[in-house]
Design a protein around this motif. Sequence first.
Motif, PDB file in Angstrom:
ATOM      1  N   ILE A  79      -3.018 -10.495  -0.379  1.00 43.75           N
ATOM      2  CA  ILE A  79      -3.341  -9.069  -0.370  1.00 43.75           C
ATOM      3  C   ILE A  79      -3.789  -8.691   1.039  1.00 43.75           C
ATOM      4  O   ILE A  79      -3.357  -7.697   1.600  1.00 43.75           O
ATOM      5  N   ASP A  80      -4.675  -9.490   1.595  1.00 45.88           N
ATOM      6  CA  ASP A  80      -5.045  -9.447   3.010  1.00 45.88           C
ATOM      7  C   ASP A  80      -5.453 -10.865   3.391  1.00 45.88           C
ATOM      8  O   ASP A  80      -5.240 -11.805   2.622  1.00 45.88           O
ATOM      9  N   SER A  81      -6.048 -11.039   4.544  1.00 46.15           N
ATOM     10  CA  SER A  81      -6.355 -12.392   5.016  1.00 46.15           C
ATOM     11  C   SER A  81      -7.457 -13.080   4.221  1.00 46.15           C
ATOM     12  O   SER A  81      -7.635 -14.297   4.331  1.00 46.15           O
ATOM     13  N   THR A  82      -8.204 -12.327   3.400  1.00 52.46           N
ATOM     14  CA  THR A  82      -9.306 -12.925   2.635  1.00 52.46           C
ATOM     15  C   THR A  82      -9.119 -12.817   1.125  1.00 52.46           C
ATOM     16  O   THR A  82      -9.950 -13.313   0.372  1.00 52.46           O
ATOM     17  N   HIS A  83      -8.054 -12.162   0.673  1.00 53.97           N
ATOM     18  CA  HIS A  83      -7.805 -12.017  -0.760  1.00 53.97           C
ATOM     19  C   HIS A  83      -6.363 -12.409  -1.066  1.00 53.97           C
ATOM     20  O   HIS A  83      -5.442 -12.028  -0.329  1.00 53.97           O
TER      21      HIS A  83
ATOM     22  N   LYS B  53       7.352  -4.937   5.039  1.00 49.32           N
ATOM     23  CA  LYS B  53       6.397  -3.955   5.548  1.00 49.32           C
ATOM     24  C   LYS B  53       6.906  -2.530   5.378  1.00 49.32           C
ATOM     25  O   LYS B  53       6.114  -1.585   5.344  1.00 49.32           O
TER      26      LYS B  53
ATOM     27  N   SER C  77      -0.612 -16.798   6.097  1.00 46.00           N
ATOM     28  CA  SER C  77      -1.581 -15.705   5.992  1.00 46.00           C
ATOM     29  C   SER C  77      -1.225 -14.591   6.975  1.00 46.00           C
ATOM     30  O   SER C  77      -0.588 -14.837   8.009  1.00 46.00           O
ATOM     31  N   PRO C  78      -1.615 -13.341   6.678  1.00 44.46           N
ATOM     32  CA  PRO C  78      -1.276 -12.219   7.573  1.00 44.46           C
ATOM     33  C   PRO C  78      -1.791 -12.397   8.998  1.00 44.46           C
ATOM     34  O   PRO C  78      -1.149 -11.936   9.946  1.00 44.46           O
ATOM     35  N   ASP C  79      -2.943 -13.060   9.172  1.00 44.89           N
ATOM     36  CA  ASP C  79      -3.478 -13.259  10.523  1.00 44.89           C
ATOM     37  C   ASP C  79      -2.945 -14.527  11.181  1.00 44.89           C
ATOM     38  O   ASP C  79      -3.371 -14.891  12.285  1.00 44.89           O
TER      39      ASP C  79
ATOM     40  N   THR D  99     -10.767  -2.683  -5.414  1.00 46.37           N
ATOM     41  CA  THR D  99     -11.710  -3.705  -4.965  1.00 46.37           C
ATOM     42  C   THR D  99     -13.054  -3.521  -5.659  1.00 46.37           C
ATOM     43  O   THR D  99     -13.623  -2.435  -5.657  1.00 46.37           O
TER      44      THR D  99
ATOM     45  N   ASP E  61      -3.668   0.980  -3.398  1.00 48.46           N
ATOM     46  CA  ASP E  61      -3.234  -0.412  -3.311  1.00 48.46           C
ATOM     47  C   ASP E  61      -2.545  -0.815  -4.612  1.00 48.46           C
ATOM     48  O   ASP E  61      -3.092  -0.607  -5.702  1.00 48.46           O
TER      49      ASP E  61
ATOM     50  N   LYS F  16       0.847  -1.191   0.000  1.00 42.89           N
ATOM     51  CA  LYS F  16       0.000   0.000   0.000  1.00 42.89           C
ATOM     52  C   LYS F  16       0.884   1.243   0.000  1.00 42.89           C
ATOM     53  O   LYS F  16       1.731   1.415   0.879  1.00 42.89           O
TER      54      LYS F  16
END
Length: 596
Positions: A271-275, A85, A223-225, A51, A30, A25
């Motif tokens: 991209i994130d925890s769901t993508h 990061k 995953s990020p989480d 998105t 993004d 980001k």
Amino acid sequence: NEIPPQFASKRLTDFGFNFSPVFFKVGKKDFLYFVANRDGYSSLYRLQIHTGNRKIVKPELVLQGEKSEKFEAFHLFQSAIDVSKEGIISFVTKSGATDVIHFYSINEKRVFKTFRDSDLITITSPKFSEDGNKVVFQAVDQKGFSDIYIFNLLNNKLIRLTNDYYDDRDPCFGISDNQVIFSSDRTAGEFEKKYNLFLLNLNTHSISYVTYLNTNSYSPRISPDKKYLLFTSEIDGVRNLWSIKIKNGKFGNIVNRVSGFVTSAFDPSFIDSTHIAFAGFEKSAMNLYELNLNKHTKYYSTNHLINKITMRFDSAHGQWFANVIKAGSIKEKYKYKNKYSLDYAMSQVSTGPIFGTRGGAILSLSDLLGNDIYNFLIFNTAQVQSDILKSFNIELQRINLARRTNYGYGVFHFSGNRYDIRQSQEYFYERSFGGFFLLNYPLSKFARIEADVSVINSDKQIITGIIERKALLISNSLSYVFDNSLWGPTGPLDGTRARVLLGYTGDVKYSNVNYFSVIVDYRHYFRLSYSTALAVRTALFYNQGKEARRYFMGGSWSLRGWPRWSIRGEKMWITSIEYRFPLINELLIKFPFLNL
């Protein structure tokens, strides 16, 4: 029951070969950074993503590759990139004799650090630690072992994690920076030599199984989480996306399907925890895709694909060992014997500043490795039967490419009428014979030094039977050549070609000939579209001295629009600008019978 990638995911690119997307980001925007070949050169790009927006946006070039020694070649099909990061991108290119890892700052828009180790020949897929201070990567050393390494950016310290004959690849840091997950064929037991995922504990240096499957698994990513591990596997014959849940810092024993594509998926990243973003092959291209993990399951719930596998680690014990052949050692030295074969036979017409225009038949022979090449040229310039024997023209040349410094040598005999380019309708008889030596030293993939020396005995009849000119010529030259051009159907489309030559030719016996030569030739190609370009050329040709050869131009190979060789002189300058485009891309004749 499998489906194409674009049916279950959002396609982000529509052209070229695109690989290894990573998300970062920049401000409120993004971006996906990735490596790709979209114009003939492999380079680093970035793509802004939105998105919910299905429109494909044209990527932006970040770093041009394959035009300089620093970024000589990107390994698109082998190596992935990563981003920390703090906005540092790690990527691998070939630079000189080995691969290197470059560190590019997104904020500063420059490469601020490069890691190189002369013992590591190839490097693949560097991945950052959570704190961004270390990268883990796979490398092949000079012994041919493929192992895992960690490089510390703070103290420039390199640590080797594995050192064996197993093929270790695709490493990444695990749930914490004290773990490294990687793919390896060290699998033992029931599924021996399959590529499974392993966990290396950096505190205890122990290696344990993460997956135990009767297939090959690659490209692990946490995953990020920190709730599951994503990877690719060939469970159903093609490389699809699968995942394993993480609970209380431990990996589960159930593998869950993430994708069911008919073609393979490569280099997944979050991209994130769901993508997630990944590269996929479809319609003769490698494109980037975005997959929503919350919506993808509807495509596989009603088909007959395997969606879940429970792993059993009962037979996953130890590791396999290569067979050892016990025998006495005998030392013998075998000398490679060249075996030659005919490469091609062709006819040729050529023009040079020393020997004028000549042509004939050429034969080329080379050995099995292509390192030793023999070229034969023979033709006859006789106009009547009585001149056949004295008008034979022969050249024998040998080129050796076995080492970095290439060399060549040869002998020649040329005789016959030569047209005097001072007066296009006049000619003279000349007989010349001698030998030459060539040297070519590559400074890099794009630049080289060339040198040549020729010894020539020349007998020239200015007026037949009345005035003759004899000379024993020694001609030598030294050149610097640069070429990073990209060729297409109309010739070079992009890049630069340049040559600087200094030469001297002198008659060491009769002092009838004595001149020096300077050639500066620069060409640059501005690519305007996929197959069109603006070609700019500027060149200086300079001969000065006694009986200096004249240069000439005109015709399709030098100055278009002018009659062939119509412009002549010992000193010449040319500047040209051409717009080059193909008139016809493809011409087909097809008959409606017999599939013709």
